[in-house]
Design a protein around this motif. Structure first.
Motif, PDB file in Angstrom:
ATOM      1  N   VAL A 350      44.341  32.780  51.591  1.00 18.53           N
ATOM      2  CA  VAL A 350      44.049  33.905  50.700  1.00 18.53           C
ATOM      3  C   VAL A 350      43.553  33.299  49.383  1.00 18.53           C
ATOM      4  O   VAL A 350      44.331  32.691  48.637  1.00 18.53           O
ATOM      5  N   PRO A 351      42.251  33.432  49.069  1.00 14.55           N
ATOM      6  CA  PRO A 351      41.698  32.786  47.876  1.00 14.55           C
ATOM      7  C   PRO A 351      41.916  33.638  46.625  1.00 14.55           C
ATOM      8  O   PRO A 351      41.030  34.365  46.170  1.00 14.55           O
ATOM      9  N   THR A 352      43.086  33.533  46.050  1.00 18.54           N
ATOM     10  CA  THR A 352      43.463  34.367  44.904  1.00 18.54           C
ATOM     11  C   THR A 352      42.446  34.286  43.778  1.00 18.54           C
ATOM     12  O   THR A 352      42.085  35.299  43.170  1.00 18.54           O
ATOM     13  N   LEU A 353      41.998  33.082  43.478  1.00 20.56           N
ATOM     14  CA  LEU A 353      41.073  32.877  42.364  1.00 20.56           C
ATOM     15  C   LEU A 353      39.825  33.742  42.502  1.00 20.56           C
ATOM     16  O   LEU A 353      39.422  34.431  41.559  1.00 20.56           O
ATOM     17  N   THR A 354      39.217  33.732  43.679  1.00 19.26           N
ATOM     18  CA  THR A 354      37.951  34.460  43.850  1.00 19.26           C
ATOM     19  C   THR A 354      38.165  35.920  44.233  1.00 19.26           C
ATOM     20  O   THR A 354      37.316  36.764  43.927  1.00 19.26           O
ATOM     21  N   ASN A 355      39.285  36.236  44.891  1.00 19.48           N
ATOM     22  CA  ASN A 355      39.543  37.640  45.216  1.00 19.48           C
ATOM     23  C   ASN A 355      39.589  38.513  43.973  1.00 19.48           C
ATOM     24  O   ASN A 355      39.217  39.688  44.006  1.00 19.48           O
ATOM     25  N   HIS A 356      40.042  37.949  42.855  1.00 20.91           N
ATOM     26  CA  HIS A 356      40.131  38.705  41.609  1.00 20.91           C
ATOM     27  C   HIS A 356      38.774  38.944  40.954  1.00 20.91           C
ATOM     28  O   HIS A 356      38.702  39.610  39.916  1.00 20.91           O
ATOM     29  N   HIS A 357      37.723  38.388  41.528  1.00 18.57           N
ATOM     30  CA  HIS A 357      36.381  38.541  40.957  1.00 18.57           C
ATOM     31  C   HIS A 357      35.462  39.363  41.850  1.00 18.57           C
ATOM     32  O   HIS A 357      34.243  39.358  41.644  1.00 18.57           O
ATOM     33  N   MET A 358      36.010  40.072  42.818  1.00 14.67           N
ATOM     34  CA  MET A 358      35.174  40.825  43.759  1.00 14.67           C
ATOM     35  C   MET A 358      34.735  42.156  43.143  1.00 14.67           C
ATOM     36  O   MET A 358      35.577  43.003  42.821  1.00 14.67           O
ATOM     37  N   PRO A 359      33.421  42.354  42.965  1.00 16.50           N
ATOM     38  CA  PRO A 359      32.953  43.613  42.361  1.00 16.50           C
ATOM     39  C   PRO A 359      33.264  44.823  43.224  1.00 16.50           C
ATOM     40  O   PRO A 359      33.249  45.960  42.719  1.00 16.50           O
ATOM     41  N   GLU A 360      33.530  44.601  44.505  1.00 15.00           N
ATOM     42  CA  GLU A 360      33.905  45.715  45.374  1.00 15.00           C
ATOM     43  C   GLU A 360      35.216  46.352  44.935  1.00 15.00           C
ATOM     44  O   GLU A 360      35.492  47.514  45.259  1.00 15.00           O
ATOM     45  N   TRP A 361      36.047  45.581  44.191  1.00 10.89           N
ATOM     46  CA  TRP A 361      37.360  46.073  43.792  1.00 10.89           C
ATOM     47  C   TRP A 361      37.557  46.097  42.281  1.00 10.89           C
ATOM     48  O   TRP A 361      38.409  46.836  41.784  1.00 10.89           O
ATOM     49  N   TRP A 362      36.788  45.277  41.562  1.00  7.09           N
ATOM     50  CA  TRP A 362      36.957  45.175  40.107  1.00  7.09           C
ATOM     51  C   TRP A 362      35.625  45.477  39.407  1.00  7.09           C
ATOM     52  O   TRP A 362      34.678  44.699  39.532  1.00  7.09           O
ATOM     53  N   PRO A 363      35.520  46.569  38.659  1.00  9.90           N
ATOM     54  CA  PRO A 363      34.287  46.858  37.928  1.00  9.90           C
ATOM     55  C   PRO A 363      33.974  45.751  36.918  1.00  9.90           C
ATOM     56  O   PRO A 363      34.858  45.311  36.178  1.00  9.90           O
ATOM     57  N   ASP A 364      32.715  45.301  36.925  1.00 12.07           N
ATOM     58  CA  ASP A 364      32.269  44.270  35.981  1.00 12.07           C
ATOM     59  C   ASP A 364      33.278  43.119  35.934  1.00 12.07           C
ATOM     60  O   ASP A 364      33.856  42.811  34.883  1.00 12.07           O
ATOM     61  N   PRO A 365      33.497  42.435  37.050  1.00  8.56           N
ATOM     62  CA  PRO A 365      34.648  41.524  37.176  1.00  8.56           C
ATOM     63  C   PRO A 365      34.612  40.300  36.277  1.00  8.56           C
ATOM     64  O   PRO A 365      35.667  39.721  36.002  1.00  8.56           O
ATOM     65  N   GLU A 366      33.420  39.868  35.813  1.00 13.23           N
ATOM     66  CA  GLU A 366      33.364  38.660  34.982  1.00 13.23           C
ATOM     67  C   GLU A 366      33.667  38.952  33.511  1.00 13.23           C
ATOM     68  O   GLU A 366      33.823  38.034  32.711  1.00 13.23           O
ATOM     69  N   ARG A 367      33.755  40.219  33.158  1.00 15.31           N
ATOM     70  CA  ARG A 367      33.977  40.592  31.760  1.00 15.31           C
ATOM     71  C   ARG A 367      35.455  40.549  31.416  1.00 15.31           C
ATOM     72  O   ARG A 367      36.302  41.039  32.166  1.00 15.31           O
ATOM     73  N   PHE A 368      35.778  39.937  30.267  1.00 19.88           N
ATOM     74  CA  PHE A 368      37.143  39.942  29.754  1.00 19.88           C
ATOM     75  C   PHE A 368      37.443  41.330  29.209  1.00 19.88           C
ATOM     76  O   PHE A 368      36.871  41.761  28.211  1.00 19.88           O
ATOM     77  N   ASP A 369      38.314  42.060  29.865  1.00 18.67           N
ATOM     78  CA  ASP A 369      38.576  43.455  29.520  1.00 18.67           C
ATOM     79  C   ASP A 369      40.047  43.772  29.775  1.00 18.67           C
ATOM     80  O   ASP A 369      40.402  44.383  30.780  1.00 18.67           O
ATOM     81  N   PRO A 370      40.935  43.365  28.857  1.00 21.37           N
ATOM     82  CA  PRO A 370      42.370  43.616  29.072  1.00 21.37           C
ATOM     83  C   PRO A 370      42.724  45.083  29.245  1.00 21.37           C
ATOM     84  O   PRO A 370      43.720  45.407  29.904  1.00 21.37           O
ATOM     85  N   GLU A 371      41.917  45.971  28.670  1.00 25.40           N
ATOM     86  CA  GLU A 371      42.229  47.396  28.769  1.00 25.40           C
ATOM     87  C   GLU A 371      42.148  47.918  30.196  1.00 25.40           C
ATOM     88  O   GLU A 371      42.610  49.022  30.474  1.00 25.40           O
ATOM     89  N   ARG A 372      41.579  47.119  31.106  1.00 22.99           N
ATOM     90  CA  ARG A 372      41.544  47.574  32.502  1.00 22.99           C
ATOM     91  C   ARG A 372      42.961  47.694  33.069  1.00 22.99           C
ATOM     92  O   ARG A 372      43.167  48.355  34.088  1.00 22.99           O
ATOM     93  N   PHE A 373      43.951  47.053  32.395  1.00 24.51           N
ATOM     94  CA  PHE A 373      45.345  47.149  32.828  1.00 24.51           C
ATOM     95  C   PHE A 373      46.133  48.180  32.015  1.00 24.51           C
ATOM     96  O   PHE A 373      47.341  48.321  32.214  1.00 24.51           O
ATOM     97  N   ALA A 374      45.470  48.867  31.087  1.00 26.23           N
ATOM     98  CA  ALA A 374      46.145  49.860  30.253  1.00 26.23           C
ATOM     99  C   ALA A 374      46.590  51.053  31.106  1.00 26.23           C
ATOM    100  O   ALA A 374      46.014  51.320  32.172  1.00 26.23           O
TER     101      ALA A 374
END
Length: 452
Positions: A350-374
């Protein structure tokens, strides 16, 4: 590279074969995965979907991408996947019988004992114990135009881990020796040459393991006798309701693994947070204002939930750079993942590092956006395994609450003492050949605040 199947599914099973472009046997895409994990993962997903295979570090390896496939492996409902044989291939000789390398009933038995070291009262004691060390460590930093964050944070977290986890004071020379041993042990896990050639990673890792074993065995009799509020004492004293305790060998194995886990993963998390707070000074000021508003120079246990900004930045930093970049398992019987046939003996990652960057699940995944967890967004709630820096299932990180507590404690005092920055066009060169870290050590301009 030509597409090939891993193994034909059993006749009449209705399962699909796992496909991939394995490349050269044993080597395959190892270099590409280490040097460009994000591009390699995106290309693999486009070509083969969420379940594919290839050669990686000498093994036929199935890589599962996306939260649905990750859940199938990590939750492990039919007990088809084992940690021990998978992790042992990478780090077994160096972190022998650590909690992450045990499975099923044995793992549960050890976890129940170890859980006694992470109770609320124990966590409170650890937090109180680490506060003076955080202050002393930060006060020793020298402000200037080129302060290397990674090196200083790594030294600080090692000092805290040896202090809080072991309850012993080390000389600078001894601390440096242990630090070097942990570095060599961790780096050995991604060695290309996996036997002890003098001067190469594998041999250095084996030597490091001996250093660490001798270190803990030397201190163990006194810790058994005298006890204390540290993790070492807790593991020596921990006992289940039916009277089971750890042997000396168990304590040594768990201490080596726990110290590595607490030391390296916290270093990576704090360094990633520092990088983004330097790149986005408005976030740094927001967090500093939050810490100042608390009105306390040292964070206390009951204050942990008050620092909501640090929570957001920590979660986003863990998404962008997962400290443990991949979670391997070994199939101990024929099974399936999302309808694909997985034969017994297959290594699954399970490639945790790259799974967190999948645009299929995370909008604009390369952008630093802490508010996505608000609370009003919670993009991580799209799937329970979309965000998985601590793993999941029976092997979910036992120290996750300690990790969050330590990160907040350090960053709170750091924000009150210093402001740091990087040039506007600076982008860190992230080294992903082992655990992710900045190749340049993350140089920042560090300025001590006048009111610190």
């Amino acid at each position: 590279m030509a597409t090939r199947i891993l193994a034909p599914p059993p006749a009449g099973s209705g399962l699909k074969p796992v496909t991939g472009a394995p490349g050269v046997p044993y080597i395959g895409q190892t270099l590409q995965v280490m040097r460009n994990p994000f591009g390699t993962a995106a290309d693999r997903y486009r070509r083969f979907g969420p379940v594919s295979w290839g050669w990686l570090l000498g093994q036929r390896t199935v890589t599962v991408q996306g939260p649905e496939a990750a859940e199938a492996v990590l939750v492990n409902r039919d007990k088809a996947f084992a940690n021990g044989p998978a992790w042992s291939y990478y780090i077994g000789p160096f972190f022998h019988r650590g909690i992450m390398l045990l499975d099923f009933d044995e793992h549960l038995h050890h976890r129940r004992i170890m859980q006694q070291a992470f109770t609320r009262d124990r966590l409170r004691a650890y937090m109180d114990a680490m506060a003076p060390g955080i202050g002393a460590g930060l006060d020793a930093w020298e402000s200037g135009p080129r302060f290397t964050v990674y090196d200083h944070v790594k030294q600080l977290t090692l000092d805290l881990a040896t202090d809080v986890f072991m309850g012993v004071e080390l000389s600078r020379a001894e601390a440096d020796r242990i630090n070097g041993a942990f570095i060599d042990a961790v780096r050995a896990g991604t060695a290309y040459v996996r036997f002890p050639v003098p001067g190469l990673r594998w041999q250095k890792g084996l030597r490091a393991r001996r250093v660490l074993e001798d270190f803990f065995r030397t201190h163990l009799p006194a810790k058994r006798r005298d006890g204390g509020d540290d993790l070492f004492a807790a593991l020596c004293q921990a006992e289940t309701d039916d009277g089971h305790r750890f042997t000396d060998e168990d304590v040594v194995n768990h201490m080596i693994f726990a110290l590595m886990a607490a030391h390296d993963t916290t270093t990576i998390t704090l360094t990633t947070m520092a990088y983004h707070l330097a790149k986005y000074p408005e976030w740094q000021e927001r967090l500093r204002a939050e810490s100042r508003a608390l009105g306390k120079p040292v964070l206390e246990f009951d204050d942990l939930d008050a620092l909501t900004g640090i929570d957001l930045v920590m979660k986003e930093s863990l998404r962008l750079v997962a400290p443990v970049p991949a979670l391997p398992r070994r199939a101990v019987k024929d099974t399936e993942i999302l309808g694909h046939h997985i034969p017994e003996g297959t290594t699954v990652v399970v490639p945790t590092l790259t799974n967190h960057h999948m645009p299929e699940w995370w909008p604009d995944p390369e952008r630093f956006d802490p508010e996505r967890f608000a609370p009003d967004r919670r993009e991580d709630k799209v799937h329970r395994y979309a965000w998985e820096p601590f793993g999941g299932g029976a092997h979910k990180c036992i120290g996750l609450h300690f990790a969050g507590m330590q990160v907040k404690s350090v960053l709170h005092q750091w924000l009150l003492r210093y402001r740091w920055s990087v040039p506007g066009r600076y982008t860190w060169p992230l080294d992903t050949t082992s655990l992710p870290s900045p190749k340049d050590g993350l140089p920042v301009r560090l300025d001590r605040l006048e009111d610190a």
